[in-house]
Write a protein that holds these residues in place. Sequence first.
Motif, PDB file in Angstrom:
ATOM      1  N   GLU A   1       0.806  -1.221   0.000  1.00 36.53           N
ATOM      2  CA  GLU A   1       0.000   0.000   0.000  1.00 36.53           C
ATOM      3  C   GLU A   1       0.839   1.271   0.000  1.00 36.53           C
ATOM      4  O   GLU A   1       0.512   2.253  -0.674  1.00 36.53           O
ATOM      5  CB  GLU A   1      -0.917  -0.013   1.220  1.00 36.53           C
ATOM      6  N   HIS A   2       1.950   1.266   0.748  1.00 31.84           N
ATOM      7  CA  HIS A   2       2.677   2.509   1.001  1.00 31.84           C
ATOM      8  C   HIS A   2       3.995   2.651   0.246  1.00 31.84           C
ATOM      9  O   HIS A   2       4.567   3.744   0.216  1.00 31.84           O
ATOM     10  CB  HIS A   2       2.946   2.646   2.505  1.00 31.84           C
ATOM     11  N   LEU A   3       4.495   1.567  -0.359  1.00 29.66           N
ATOM     12  CA  LEU A   3       5.793   1.655  -1.027  1.00 29.66           C
ATOM     13  C   LEU A   3       5.810   2.647  -2.195  1.00 29.66           C
ATOM     14  O   LEU A   3       6.771   3.422  -2.317  1.00 29.66           O
ATOM     15  CB  LEU A   3       6.239   0.274  -1.502  1.00 29.66           C
ATOM     16  N   PRO A   4       4.813   2.675  -3.083  1.00 29.04           N
ATOM     17  CA  PRO A   4       4.890   3.633  -4.204  1.00 29.04           C
ATOM     18  C   PRO A   4       5.037   5.078  -3.749  1.00 29.04           C
ATOM     19  O   PRO A   4       5.838   5.841  -4.321  1.00 29.04           O
ATOM     20  CB  PRO A   4       3.560   3.409  -4.942  1.00 29.04           C
ATOM     21  N   ALA A   5       4.298   5.478  -2.720  1.00 25.73           N
ATOM     22  CA  ALA A   5       4.409   6.852  -2.235  1.00 25.73           C
ATOM     23  C   ALA A   5       5.783   7.105  -1.623  1.00 25.73           C
ATOM     24  O   ALA A   5       6.343   8.212  -1.766  1.00 25.73           O
ATOM     25  CB  ALA A   5       3.311   7.136  -1.212  1.00 25.73           C
ATOM     26  N   LEU A   6       6.343   6.100  -0.950  1.00 26.42           N
ATOM     27  CA  LEU A   6       7.675   6.276  -0.372  1.00 26.42           C
ATOM     28  C   LEU A   6       8.724   6.442  -1.467  1.00 26.42           C
ATOM     29  O   LEU A   6       9.632   7.278  -1.350  1.00 26.42           O
ATOM     30  CB  LEU A   6       8.023   5.090   0.518  1.00 26.42           C
ATOM     31  N   ILE A   7       8.617   5.655  -2.525  1.00 26.63           N
ATOM     32  CA  ILE A   7       9.550   5.795  -3.645  1.00 26.63           C
ATOM     33  C   ILE A   7       9.420   7.188  -4.275  1.00 26.63           C
ATOM     34  O   ILE A   7      10.424   7.826  -4.617  1.00 26.63           O
ATOM     35  CB  ILE A   7       9.304   4.703  -4.703  1.00 26.63           C
ATOM     36  N   ALA A   8       8.189   7.664  -4.429  1.00 24.00           N
ATOM     37  CA  ALA A   8       7.984   9.014  -4.975  1.00 24.00           C
ATOM     38  C   ALA A   8       8.636  10.051  -4.065  1.00 24.00           C
ATOM     39  O   ALA A   8       9.226  11.028  -4.541  1.00 24.00           O
ATOM     40  CB  ALA A   8       6.496   9.289  -5.140  1.00 24.00           C
ATOM     41  N   GLY A   9       8.532   9.857  -2.760  1.00 31.38           N
ATOM     42  CA  GLY A   9       9.181  10.772  -1.836  1.00 31.38           C
ATOM     43  C   GLY A   9      10.693  10.715  -1.940  1.00 31.38           C
ATOM     44  O   GLY A   9      11.373  11.751  -1.883  1.00 31.38           O
ATOM     45  N   CYS A  10      11.243   9.505  -2.103  1.00 33.58           N
ATOM     46  CA  CYS A  10      12.692   9.378  -2.263  1.00 33.58           C
ATOM     47  C   CYS A  10      13.173  10.058  -3.534  1.00 33.58           C
ATOM     48  O   CYS A  10      14.296  10.596  -3.574  1.00 33.58           O
ATOM     49  CB  CYS A  10      13.083   7.895  -2.280  1.00 33.58           C
ATOM     50  N   ARG A  11      12.357  10.033  -4.573  1.00 25.74           N
ATOM     51  CA  ARG A  11      12.732  10.727  -5.812  1.00 25.74           C
ATOM     52  C   ARG A  11      13.028  12.195  -5.543  1.00 25.74           C
ATOM     53  O   ARG A  11      13.952  12.769  -6.149  1.00 25.74           O
ATOM     54  CB  ARG A  11      11.609  10.585  -6.851  1.00 25.74           C
ATOM     55  N   GLN A  12      12.288  12.805  -4.638  1.00 23.75           N
ATOM     56  CA  GLN A  12      12.491  14.217  -4.344  1.00 23.75           C
ATOM     57  C   GLN A  12      13.814  14.487  -3.625  1.00 23.75           C
ATOM     58  O   GLN A  12      14.269  15.630  -3.555  1.00 23.75           O
ATOM     59  CB  GLN A  12      11.328  14.746  -3.492  1.00 23.75           C
ATOM     60  N   LEU A  13      14.418  13.429  -3.104  1.00 23.55           N
ATOM     61  CA  LEU A  13      15.694  13.572  -2.401  1.00 23.55           C
ATOM     62  C   LEU A  13      16.892  13.268  -3.286  1.00 23.55           C
ATOM     63  O   LEU A  13      18.032  13.328  -2.831  1.00 23.55           O
ATOM     64  CB  LEU A  13      15.716  12.634  -1.180  1.00 23.55           C
ATOM     65  N   LEU A  14      16.634  12.923  -4.549  1.00 28.57           N
ATOM     66  CA  LEU A  14      17.695  12.619  -5.508  1.00 28.57           C
ATOM     67  C   LEU A  14      17.746  13.681  -6.585  1.00 28.57           C
ATOM     68  O   LEU A  14      16.731  14.319  -6.895  1.00 28.57           O
ATOM     69  CB  LEU A  14      17.444  11.251  -6.152  1.00 28.57           C
ATOM     70  N   ASP A  15      18.921  13.868  -7.173  1.00 29.43           N
ATOM     71  CA  ASP A  15      19.037  14.779  -8.311  1.00 29.43           C
ATOM     72  C   ASP A  15      20.013  14.191  -9.321  1.00 29.43           C
ATOM     73  O   ASP A  15      20.460  13.051  -9.181  1.00 29.43           O
ATOM     74  CB  ASP A  15      19.451  16.186  -7.865  1.00 29.43           C
ATOM     75  N   ALA A  16      20.341  14.968 -10.336  1.00 26.55           N
ATOM     76  CA  ALA A  16      21.178  14.459 -11.423  1.00 26.55           C
ATOM     77  C   ALA A  16      22.596  14.137 -10.980  1.00 26.55           C
ATOM     78  O   ALA A  16      23.333  13.466 -11.704  1.00 26.55           O
ATOM     79  CB  ALA A  16      21.206  15.464 -12.570  1.00 26.55           C
ATOM     80  N   ASP A  17      23.006  14.587  -9.803  1.00 30.02           N
ATOM     81  CA  ASP A  17      24.333  14.272  -9.288  1.00 30.02           C
ATOM     82  C   ASP A  17      24.329  13.111  -8.297  1.00 30.02           C
ATOM     83  O   ASP A  17      25.385  12.704  -7.823  1.00 30.02           O
ATOM     84  CB  ASP A  17      24.944  15.510  -8.609  1.00 30.02           C
ATOM     85  N   SER A  18      23.144  12.602  -7.962  1.00 32.13           N
ATOM     86  CA  SER A  18      23.067  11.477  -7.037  1.00 32.13           C
ATOM     87  C   SER A  18      23.614  10.215  -7.703  1.00 32.13           C
ATOM     88  O   SER A  18      23.646  10.106  -8.929  1.00 32.13           O
ATOM     89  CB  SER A  18      21.627  11.251  -6.591  1.00 32.13           C
ATOM     90  N   ARG A  19      23.996   9.246  -6.893  1.00 28.65           N
ATOM     91  CA  ARG A  19      24.640   8.039  -7.411  1.00 28.65           C
ATOM     92  C   ARG A  19      23.712   6.837  -7.522  1.00 28.65           C
ATOM     93  O   ARG A  19      23.725   6.123  -8.515  1.00 28.65           O
ATOM     94  CB  ARG A  19      25.839   7.671  -6.529  1.00 28.65           C
ATOM     95  N   CYS A  20      22.902   6.550  -6.469  1.00 29.26           N
ATOM     96  CA  CYS A  20      22.159   5.297  -6.523  1.00 29.26           C
ATOM     97  C   CYS A  20      21.033   5.237  -5.491  1.00 29.26           C
ATOM     98  O   CYS A  20      21.030   5.974  -4.496  1.00 29.26           O
ATOM     99  CB  CYS A  20      23.098   4.102  -6.307  1.00 29.26           C
ATOM    100  N   LEU A  21      20.103   4.341  -5.760  1.00 32.36           N
ATOM    101  CA  LEU A  21      19.060   3.932  -4.813  1.00 32.36           C
ATOM    102  C   LEU A  21      18.922   2.427  -4.938  1.00 32.36           C
ATOM    103  O   LEU A  21      18.848   1.911  -6.060  1.00 32.36           O
ATOM    104  CB  LEU A  21      17.730   4.629  -5.093  1.00 32.36           C
ATOM    105  N   PHE A  22      18.888   1.727  -3.818  1.00 34.03           N
ATOM    106  CA  PHE A  22      18.734   0.273  -3.835  1.00 34.03           C
ATOM    107  C   PHE A  22      17.555  -0.102  -2.953  1.00 34.03           C
ATOM    108  O   PHE A  22      17.488   0.275  -1.782  1.00 34.03           O
ATOM    109  CB  PHE A  22      19.993  -0.432  -3.334  1.00 34.03           C
ATOM    110  N   LEU A  23      16.610  -0.873  -3.525  1.00 33.18           N
ATOM    111  CA  LEU A  23      15.403  -1.318  -2.839  1.00 33.18           C
ATOM    112  C   LEU A  23      15.377  -2.841  -2.776  1.00 33.18           C
ATOM    113  O   LEU A  23      15.540  -3.505  -3.807  1.00 33.18           O
ATOM    114  CB  LEU A  23      14.170  -0.816  -3.591  1.00 33.18           C
ATOM    115  N   THR A  24      15.171  -3.397  -1.577  1.00 30.64           N
ATOM    116  CA  THR A  24      14.960  -4.838  -1.436  1.00 30.64           C
ATOM    117  C   THR A  24      13.562  -5.078  -0.861  1.00 30.64           C
ATOM    118  O   THR A  24      13.082  -4.309  -0.032  1.00 30.64           O
ATOM    119  CB  THR A  24      16.001  -5.478  -0.501  1.00 30.64           C
ATOM    120  N   VAL A  25      12.937  -6.158  -1.309  1.00 36.64           N
ATOM    121  CA  VAL A  25      11.579  -6.496  -0.875  1.00 36.64           C
ATOM    122  C   VAL A  25      11.551  -7.979  -0.512  1.00 36.64           C
ATOM    123  O   VAL A  25      11.945  -8.825  -1.311  1.00 36.64           O
ATOM    124  CB  VAL A  25      10.541  -6.185  -1.974  1.00 36.64           C
TER     125      VAL A  25
END
Length: 295
Positions: free
Chosen positions: A219-243
């Motif tokens: 239920e809540h993962l898509p919104a969390l990923i959208a929120g994490c997008r706001q913390l990344l920019d073109a100079d960021s290196r990576c995001l890793f998600l495990t489920v």
Amino acid sequence: MTLQTIIGEPWADYGLVDSGGGRKLERYGRYRFIRPEPQAMWPPGTADWRADAEFVPGSDEDGGGKWRFDGPVPADGWPLAWDDVRFTAQATPFRHLGFFPDMAPVWTWMRGQLESPSREREGSFECLNLFGYTGVGSLALARTGARVTHVDASKKSVEAARANARLAGLADAPLRWLVDDAAKFVAREGRRGRRYDAILLDPPKFGRGPEGEIWRLEEHLPALIAGCRQLLDADSRCLFLTVYAVRMSALAIGEMLRQALADLPGTVEAGELGVREEARGLVLPTAIWARWSQP
């Protein structure tokens, strides 16, 4: 999107000794443990399943159960090491041993993204570890010289992470320890205009925040990923998600990540996470993953 398998190999203080019949036999330093493992649908490879303790599951499929000890396992835990990080293992009431050994190749990959010489960098990288638990991943990132923000809803887990930092000789490292709800924290950081170079996400299937907030992964993962997008920019290196332990596919979470980060340069990949068994070399699947990175 092509699926990949990331395989965790044995190391000095941990190994998947054998698996089969719905169980797995593991070594954690000098001690051996048997735990339930639904993915181990094959017969065991060896007859020697002597262990210091076994977790006997309860009758419901969502959890419960208890440890049965057949050896002198220290109740307060014992020290282990992964690479250059020391920490404490402990038989917890939740059937695991205080950390997740199948995450080892994830820590290695993330450190590689931060240590890559392909782009020059002034100052330390900023890393965020959400659902950070007892902090082994945070300490692995801190060893690169990064500044790490560690977030977990459990005060007890954050206290254990601080203790692990002291054991690892990282008590004075630039680590920020927060007892907070991951989704609320990410939303606040977005409003503050904060950014991170790397984000590690290892969310549970179900959980509660420090103020009783409910977390349901599907239920809540898509919104969390959208929120994490706001913390990344073109100079960021990576995001890793495990489920873990959900009826979800690697393709599904890979596509979710691809769409959420579509406006950033870089690549999205997805696949399965597994651990190589020492008895036969077969790979026991443990989780699915998706990641975004750019060189």
